[in-house]
Design an enzyme around this catalytic site. Sequence first.
Site, PDB file in Angstrom:
ATOM      1  N   GLY A  75      43.500  44.648  41.874  1.00 35.53           N
ATOM      2  CA  GLY A  75      42.734  44.630  43.464  1.00 35.53           C
ATOM      3  C   GLY A  75      41.507  43.356  42.758  1.00 35.53           C
ATOM      4  O   GLY A  75      40.747  42.967  44.652  1.00 35.53           O
ATOM      5  N   THR A  76      41.501  42.889  41.546  1.00 35.47           N
ATOM      6  CA  THR A  76      40.058  42.296  42.243  1.00 35.47           C
ATOM      7  C   THR A  76      40.293  40.774  42.076  1.00 35.47           C
ATOM      8  O   THR A  76      40.022  39.868  42.787  1.00 35.47           O
ATOM      9  CB  THR A  76      39.625  41.678  40.072  1.00 35.47           C
ATOM     10  OG1 THR A  76      39.056  42.909  39.496  1.00 35.47           O
ATOM     11  CG2 THR A  76      38.643  40.831  39.966  1.00 35.47           C
ATOM     12  N   GLN A 181      40.327  52.003  46.169  1.00 35.53           N
ATOM     13  CA  GLN A 181      40.331  53.378  45.756  1.00 35.53           C
ATOM     14  C   GLN A 181      41.293  54.020  47.249  1.00 35.53           C
ATOM     15  O   GLN A 181      40.797  55.497  47.239  1.00 35.53           O
ATOM     16  CB  GLN A 181      38.694  53.468  45.485  1.00 35.53           C
ATOM     17  CG  GLN A 181      38.365  52.921  44.292  1.00 35.53           C
ATOM     18  CD  GLN A 181      38.722  54.113  43.014  1.00 35.53           C
ATOM     19  OE1 GLN A 181      39.094  55.065  43.102  1.00 35.53           O
ATOM     20  NE2 GLN A 181      38.616  53.283  42.335  1.00 35.53           N
ATOM     21  N   SER A 201      45.503  47.540  44.446  1.00 34.98           N
ATOM     22  CA  SER A 201      45.994  48.003  42.725  1.00 34.98           C
ATOM     23  C   SER A 201      47.063  48.731  42.699  1.00 34.98           C
ATOM     24  O   SER A 201      46.728  50.457  42.552  1.00 34.98           O
ATOM     25  CB  SER A 201      45.120  47.856  42.570  1.00 34.98           C
ATOM     26  OG  SER A 201      44.786  47.800  40.835  1.00 34.98           O
ATOM     27  N   ALA A 202      47.637  49.208  42.133  1.00 36.22           N
ATOM     28  CA  ALA A 202      48.840  49.582  40.834  1.00 36.22           C
ATOM     29  C   ALA A 202      48.399  50.793  40.325  1.00 36.22           C
ATOM     30  O   ALA A 202      48.211  51.857  40.330  1.00 36.22           O
ATOM     31  CB  ALA A 202      49.918  49.327  41.070  1.00 36.22           C
ATOM     32  N   HIS A 203      47.365  50.312  39.573  1.00 36.97           N
ATOM     33  CA  HIS A 203      46.625  51.288  37.803  1.00 36.97           C
ATOM     34  C   HIS A 203      46.371  51.848  39.125  1.00 36.97           C
ATOM     35  O   HIS A 203      46.338  53.426  37.387  1.00 36.97           O
ATOM     36  CB  HIS A 203      46.734  50.326  36.663  1.00 36.97           C
ATOM     37  CG  HIS A 203      45.095  50.095  37.162  1.00 36.97           C
ATOM     38  ND1 HIS A 203      44.269  50.317  36.221  1.00 36.97           N
ATOM     39  CD2 HIS A 203      44.466  48.791  38.084  1.00 36.97           C
ATOM     40  CE1 HIS A 203      42.671  49.735  36.974  1.00 36.97           C
ATOM     41  NE2 HIS A 203      42.960  48.673  37.416  1.00 36.97           N
ATOM     42  N   THR A 239      54.208  32.326  38.260  1.00 32.40           N
ATOM     43  CA  THR A 239      55.649  33.210  38.545  1.00 32.40           C
ATOM     44  C   THR A 239      55.667  34.453  39.100  1.00 32.40           C
ATOM     45  O   THR A 239      54.458  35.124  38.154  1.00 32.40           O
ATOM     46  CB  THR A 239      56.471  32.510  37.065  1.00 32.40           C
ATOM     47  OG1 THR A 239      56.153  31.056  37.538  1.00 32.40           O
ATOM     48  CG2 THR A 239      57.797  33.495  37.298  1.00 32.40           C
ATOM     49  N   CYS A 321      27.290  48.477  32.114  1.00 35.82           N
ATOM     50  CA  CYS A 321      26.335  47.517  30.305  1.00 35.82           C
ATOM     51  C   CYS A 321      26.712  45.962  30.778  1.00 35.82           C
ATOM     52  O   CYS A 321      27.869  45.656  31.054  1.00 35.82           O
ATOM     53  CB  CYS A 321      27.229  47.688  29.390  1.00 35.82           C
ATOM     54  SG  CYS A 321      26.219  47.715  28.016  1.00 35.82           S
TER      55      CYS A 321
HETATM   56  C1  LIG Z   1      37.457  49.803  44.613  1.00 38.28           C
HETATM   57  C2  LIG Z   1      37.219  49.238  43.840  1.00 38.28           C
HETATM   58  N1  LIG Z   1      38.044  47.736  43.982  1.00 38.28           N
HETATM   59  C3  LIG Z   1      38.979  46.882  42.968  1.00 38.28           C
HETATM   60  C4  LIG Z   1      38.681  46.988  41.953  1.00 38.28           C
HETATM   61  C5  LIG Z   1      39.995  45.803  40.826  1.00 38.28           C
HETATM   62  O1  LIG Z   1      40.890  46.811  40.728  1.00 38.28           O
HETATM   63  P1  LIG Z   1      41.758  46.234  39.700  1.00 38.28           P
HETATM   64  O2  LIG Z   1      41.530  46.259  38.123  1.00 38.28           O
HETATM   65  O3  LIG Z   1      43.298  45.910  40.310  1.00 38.28           O
HETATM   66  O4  LIG Z   1      41.481  44.690  38.752  1.00 38.28           O
HETATM   67  C6  LIG Z   1      38.293  48.345  41.643  1.00 38.28           C
HETATM   68  C7  LIG Z   1      38.840  49.082  39.908  1.00 38.28           C
HETATM   69  O5  LIG Z   1      38.504  48.983  39.426  1.00 38.28           O
HETATM   70  C8  LIG Z   1      38.209  49.013  42.850  1.00 38.28           C
HETATM   71  O6  LIG Z   1      37.927  50.839  42.364  1.00 38.28           O
END
Ligand SMILES: Cc1ncc(COP(=O)(O)O)c(C=O)c1O
Length: 380
Positions: A75-76, A181, A201-203, A239, A321
């Site tokens: 996601g980041t 989310q 995001s998959a995790h 890749t 933190c």
């Molecule tokens: C709203 C939101 N956006 C983006 C992310 C980032 O996702 P990733 O952990 O896959 O980089 C998160 C993860 O905490 C999230 O909650």
Amino acid sequence: MGTTGLQRYLDYNATCPPLDAALKTQAQAAREAFGNPSSLHASGRAARRILDDARDTLAAFIGAESGSIVFTSGGTEANNLAISGYCATQSSGHIITTEIEHPSVLQPVARLQEAGWQVTRLRPNAEGVVVAADVAAALREDTRLVAVMAANNETGVLQPVAEIGAICQHHDAVFLVDAVQVLGKSRIALRDWKADFVSFSAHKIGGPRGIGVLMMRRGVRIREIAPGGGQERKRRSGTENVPAIAGFAAILGKIGFDALSPLRDGFENALIAALPDAVIFGKHASRTPNTSMFCIPGLDGETLLMQLDLAGFSVASGSACSSGKREPSHVLLAMGVRQEQARSSIRVSFGPSNTPQDATALVTELARIRQRLRSMAGAA
Ligand SMILES: Cc1ncc(COP(=O)(O)O)c(C=O)c1O
């Protein structure tokens, strides 16, 4: 009981334990489809097939075209690629976002601001909802990008992205929805959102770590942020992580958070019954069904988190933190919550393995901790 070892795991918004289907598919693809999908030989073609199938599965699941799916490292990266990649195609201008976004939106926007872009950061109302009319009022002729999340990771509050999408549609600005989310938790309605970019995001739903998707509407252009071999149709070089991508596709629809609102609501009712001064944030807004953020006045969130950890509960605190200093949740502060309350906040995010017993046990433990800390304070 949702457990990891002896812990009751109540932190699904941070990450979700991987599903067996993810682990198995990922291991199998790593063994059997190890080729580079850009290679023309049989091993490469086998990997390419898995990649193409996974892309089709993901696109069908979220209701998008296969060509709009760009695989990223999570996601980041998806948020960064949309923001920095799109703005790199524009001469500077104006961006609208909100104060409650994830850092993966806030940080690239802050960098663009340092580089001369102008930024409006909208505050949500007291329930944590961004008001669509505020987006309309903030739009300017030179607004290039609007970025609003579909659901907040801390409070679970759902944002009116369909209304905002309708507003942006009549404007040149592109619209990014961070949907990390909501996948598996609430409805993904790409058609209604009218978004140009959507990140996933998959995790968060039991898929592999380090794999995500940026959905890009057809016709929208970005400039790669890490240029290289031109994979993903020159949108994201490197890749492709075929095993993780296959693992992501394998778990879609296999986990559901949507039936969790009775568990969450039961927890909140029991919390208020046991500790009537507890404050639940965003309680009157529509929220993802698994999330509860609250504070127990007078108890420091970090202390509470550590006490709960010792008692076998994995939860999150709202404070983050940064450089050795604990910062209260930027989301709660933006909602107008006082510093002390923001510092006391705890986030519980349930998952499919949790039971009503987990919720009851947590409330009992919270009441016990408060009693213990009060008697210690009294004795001092
Ligand atoms: C709203 C939101 N956006 C983006 C992310 C980032 O996702 P990733 O952990 O896959 O980089 C998160 C993860 O905490 C999230 O909650």
